[in-house]
Design a protein around this motif. Sequence first.
Motif, PDB file in Angstrom:
ATOM      1  N   LEU A 256      -1.889   5.401  -6.135  1.00 35.27           N
ATOM      2  CA  LEU A 256      -0.956   4.529  -6.844  1.00 35.27           C
ATOM      3  C   LEU A 256      -0.840   3.169  -6.177  1.00 35.27           C
ATOM      4  O   LEU A 256      -0.590   2.154  -6.845  1.00 35.27           O
ATOM      5  CB  LEU A 256       0.426   5.190  -6.919  1.00 35.27           C
ATOM      6  CG  LEU A 256       0.542   6.427  -7.815  1.00 35.27           C
ATOM      7  CD1 LEU A 256       1.896   7.092  -7.617  1.00 35.27           C
ATOM      8  CD2 LEU A 256       0.334   6.071  -9.287  1.00 35.27           C
ATOM      9  N   SER A 257      -1.068   3.121  -4.865  1.00 26.31           N
ATOM     10  CA  SER A 257      -0.925   1.863  -4.129  1.00 26.31           C
ATOM     11  C   SER A 257      -2.028   0.862  -4.456  1.00 26.31           C
ATOM     12  O   SER A 257      -1.940  -0.305  -4.040  1.00 26.31           O
ATOM     13  CB  SER A 257      -0.893   2.121  -2.619  1.00 26.31           C
ATOM     14  OG  SER A 257      -2.186   2.437  -2.112  1.00 26.31           O
ATOM     15  N   PHE A 258      -3.040   1.302  -5.197  1.00 22.91           N
ATOM     16  CA  PHE A 258      -4.096   0.372  -5.639  1.00 22.91           C
ATOM     17  C   PHE A 258      -3.483  -0.831  -6.344  1.00 22.91           C
ATOM     18  O   PHE A 258      -3.951  -1.960  -6.187  1.00 22.91           O
ATOM     19  CB  PHE A 258      -5.067   1.099  -6.575  1.00 22.91           C
ATOM     20  CG  PHE A 258      -6.180   0.232  -7.104  1.00 22.91           C
ATOM     21  CD1 PHE A 258      -7.386   0.149  -6.427  1.00 22.91           C
ATOM     22  CD2 PHE A 258      -6.035  -0.501  -8.273  1.00 22.91           C
ATOM     23  CE1 PHE A 258      -8.424  -0.654  -6.913  1.00 22.91           C
ATOM     24  CE2 PHE A 258      -7.051  -1.301  -8.768  1.00 22.91           C
ATOM     25  CZ  PHE A 258      -8.248  -1.377  -8.078  1.00 22.91           C
ATOM     26  N   ASN A 259      -2.438  -0.592  -7.129  1.00 22.15           N
ATOM     27  CA  ASN A 259      -1.777  -1.669  -7.859  1.00 22.15           C
ATOM     28  C   ASN A 259      -0.909  -2.462  -6.882  1.00 22.15           C
ATOM     29  O   ASN A 259       0.243  -2.139  -6.641  1.00 22.15           O
ATOM     30  CB  ASN A 259      -0.921  -1.086  -8.988  1.00 22.15           C
ATOM     31  CG  ASN A 259      -0.428  -2.158  -9.950  1.00 22.15           C
ATOM     32  OD1 ASN A 259      -0.508  -3.348  -9.684  1.00 22.15           O
ATOM     33  ND2 ASN A 259       0.094  -1.727 -11.088  1.00 22.15           N
ATOM     34  N   GLY A 260      -1.511  -3.484  -6.303  1.00 20.44           N
ATOM     35  CA  GLY A 260      -0.848  -4.305  -5.296  1.00 20.44           C
ATOM     36  C   GLY A 260      -1.570  -4.311  -3.968  1.00 20.44           C
ATOM     37  O   GLY A 260      -1.387  -5.225  -3.161  1.00 20.44           O
ATOM     38  N   LEU A 261      -2.410  -3.279  -3.745  1.00 25.29           N
ATOM     39  CA  LEU A 261      -3.176  -3.191  -2.494  1.00 25.29           C
ATOM     40  C   LEU A 261      -4.607  -2.740  -2.790  1.00 25.29           C
ATOM     41  O   LEU A 261      -5.171  -1.916  -2.062  1.00 25.29           O
ATOM     42  CB  LEU A 261      -2.510  -2.218  -1.519  1.00 25.29           C
ATOM     43  CG  LEU A 261      -1.241  -2.723  -0.822  1.00 25.29           C
ATOM     44  CD1 LEU A 261      -0.489  -1.570  -0.164  1.00 25.29           C
ATOM     45  CD2 LEU A 261      -1.569  -3.805   0.213  1.00 25.29           C
ATOM     46  N   ALA A 262      -5.199  -3.283  -3.832  1.00 24.23           N
ATOM     47  CA  ALA A 262      -6.551  -2.882  -4.229  1.00 24.23           C
ATOM     48  C   ALA A 262      -7.580  -3.190  -3.161  1.00 24.23           C
ATOM     49  O   ALA A 262      -8.642  -2.556  -3.116  1.00 24.23           O
ATOM     50  CB  ALA A 262      -6.947  -3.562  -5.544  1.00 24.23           C
ATOM     51  N   ASN A 263      -7.288  -4.153  -2.299  1.00 22.38           N
ATOM     52  CA  ASN A 263      -8.267  -4.561  -1.291  1.00 22.38           C
ATOM     53  C   ASN A 263      -8.032  -3.921   0.071  1.00 22.38           C
ATOM     54  O   ASN A 263      -8.733  -4.237   1.032  1.00 22.38           O
ATOM     55  CB  ASN A 263      -8.290  -6.083  -1.178  1.00 22.38           C
ATOM     56  CG  ASN A 263      -8.756  -6.724  -2.473  1.00 22.38           C
ATOM     57  OD1 ASN A 263      -9.719  -6.276  -3.079  1.00 22.38           O
ATOM     58  ND2 ASN A 263      -8.043  -7.747  -2.930  1.00 22.38           N
ATOM     59  N   ALA A 264      -7.068  -3.011   0.162  1.00 21.84           N
ATOM     60  CA  ALA A 264      -6.900  -2.189   1.378  1.00 21.84           C
ATOM     61  C   ALA A 264      -7.906  -1.057   1.264  1.00 21.84           C
ATOM     62  O   ALA A 264      -7.592   0.055   0.847  1.00 21.84           O
ATOM     63  CB  ALA A 264      -5.474  -1.664   1.478  1.00 21.84           C
ATOM     64  N   GLN A 265      -9.146  -1.338   1.651  1.00 27.48           N
ATOM     65  CA  GLN A 265     -10.275  -0.525   1.214  1.00 27.48           C
ATOM     66  C   GLN A 265     -10.476   0.778   1.973  1.00 27.48           C
ATOM     67  O   GLN A 265     -10.773   1.788   1.395  1.00 27.48           O
ATOM     68  CB  GLN A 265     -11.564  -1.346   1.296  1.00 27.48           C
ATOM     69  CG  GLN A 265     -11.696  -2.390   0.206  1.00 27.48           C
ATOM     70  CD  GLN A 265     -11.940  -1.799  -1.172  1.00 27.48           C
ATOM     71  OE1 GLN A 265     -12.148  -0.601  -1.326  1.00 27.48           O
ATOM     72  NE2 GLN A 265     -11.906  -2.635  -2.189  1.00 27.48           N
ATOM     73  N   MET A 266     -10.371   0.787   3.259  1.00 27.39           N
ATOM     74  CA  MET A 266     -10.664   1.994   4.036  1.00 27.39           C
ATOM     75  C   MET A 266      -9.504   2.301   4.967  1.00 27.39           C
ATOM     76  O   MET A 266      -8.989   1.409   5.643  1.00 27.39           O
ATOM     77  CB  MET A 266     -11.948   1.826   4.861  1.00 27.39           C
ATOM     78  CG  MET A 266     -13.190   1.534   4.049  1.00 27.39           C
ATOM     79  SD  MET A 266     -14.694   1.504   5.064  1.00 27.39           S
ATOM     80  CE  MET A 266     -14.996   3.266   5.271  1.00 27.39           C
ATOM     81  N   ILE A 267      -9.097   3.551   5.019  1.00 32.03           N
ATOM     82  CA  ILE A 267      -8.096   3.991   5.992  1.00 32.03           C
ATOM     83  C   ILE A 267      -8.810   4.284   7.310  1.00 32.03           C
ATOM     84  O   ILE A 267      -9.761   5.062   7.340  1.00 32.03           O
ATOM     85  CB  ILE A 267      -7.360   5.248   5.502  1.00 32.03           C
ATOM     86  CG1 ILE A 267      -6.634   4.963   4.178  1.00 32.03           C
ATOM     87  CG2 ILE A 267      -6.364   5.730   6.549  1.00 32.03           C
ATOM     88  CD1 ILE A 267      -5.981   6.185   3.566  1.00 32.03           C
ATOM     89  N   VAL A 268      -8.356   3.651   8.386  1.00 31.70           N
ATOM     90  CA  VAL A 268      -9.012   3.852   9.683  1.00 31.70           C
ATOM     91  C   VAL A 268      -8.053   4.367  10.748  1.00 31.70           C
ATOM     92  O   VAL A 268      -8.490   4.768  11.830  1.00 31.70           O
ATOM     93  CB  VAL A 268      -9.696   2.555  10.172  1.00 31.70           C
ATOM     94  CG1 VAL A 268     -10.944   2.259   9.356  1.00 31.70           C
ATOM     95  CG2 VAL A 268      -8.727   1.372  10.136  1.00 31.70           C
TER      96      VAL A 268
END
Length: 343
Positions: A256-268
């Motif tokens: 759901l966080s894609f809407n507003g954080l679409a470019n937070a691409q990889m969890i590290v």
Amino acid sequence: MAKTNPGRFFEDYQLGQVIDHAVPRTIKMGERALYHALYPARHALHSSDAFAQSCGLPFSPLDDLVTFHTVFGKTVPDVSLNAVANLGYAEGRWITPLWPGDTITATSEVIGLKENSNGKTGVVWVRTTGRNQHGETLLSYVRWVMVRKHHLDVPAPETVIPDLKPALEVGDLVIPEGLDFTGYDFALAGEPHRLGDYEVGETIDHVDGVTVEEAEHMMATRLWQNTAKVHFDATFRPDGQRLIYGGHVISMARALSFNGLANAQMIVGLNGGAHANPCFSGQTIKAWSQVLDKAETDRPGVGAIRLRLVATKGGAPFELKGEDGKYLSDVLLDLDYWALMPV
């Protein structure tokens, strides 16, 4: 001699004990298809080989939470089959991407023990490591669970509480080899916002919501080979309800966080997390985020953003705890993580 596994109880754990978890699991594109069917996941780096190649990777890696869920599921029969609650996470680091065709194995080391004052339960801390078929570490994290005692007369062990970092620093994060965001295509990614467009302290309402259904959460939990009784057996809880696997809430909120954080691409990195209240079928999950920190890295065009991700049962955004310091009843998840984003 009993052939079935009743699971470990609190008195069965010893400090320094290493547990090798069954069963090796080879992950392919079928798991990706199911993951994207179960959650509205659409971050571009995990969706397109061509997009990943434009960012310096050989092809698209599996979603980072596929690694987490698969490793976590392997630990359940040995760590949390008799758990009362999964209490928290710390020091989570994604070291190597998960590629289609990789085989995952997992081990856990007991790093802390503390019997509760009621003498009926205790807290067990484990550091779990997931590896691929080459012996490379995919993921390492600490979690702690409250576990029932079986024999109440067994003396309490010496209390050992591990000293864990409250949060990872940027220098602790491992960035995939070759990752390069200098040619990043914002149009294809879905949003124009880069690291510099976010301010520390900023909050983002992700707007969308998803109502959880019985069938999908049980399918997801089986997909990760998570055998915890509370997720399947309606007779296991006094209220007759199946508890939604906390990881299902994590993945739903992350998607759901894609809407507003679409470019937070990889969890590290996973700094911490709490499953604040139980989630049940029929509830609608919504999410909001807060920017906690951000930093540039030594990789071309690659920045890191630290986010608090909060999932709710449709409660008002940006409300987390009451005056007593306790989570509000609408809050399901409070997760603190690092993700990679173009600068």
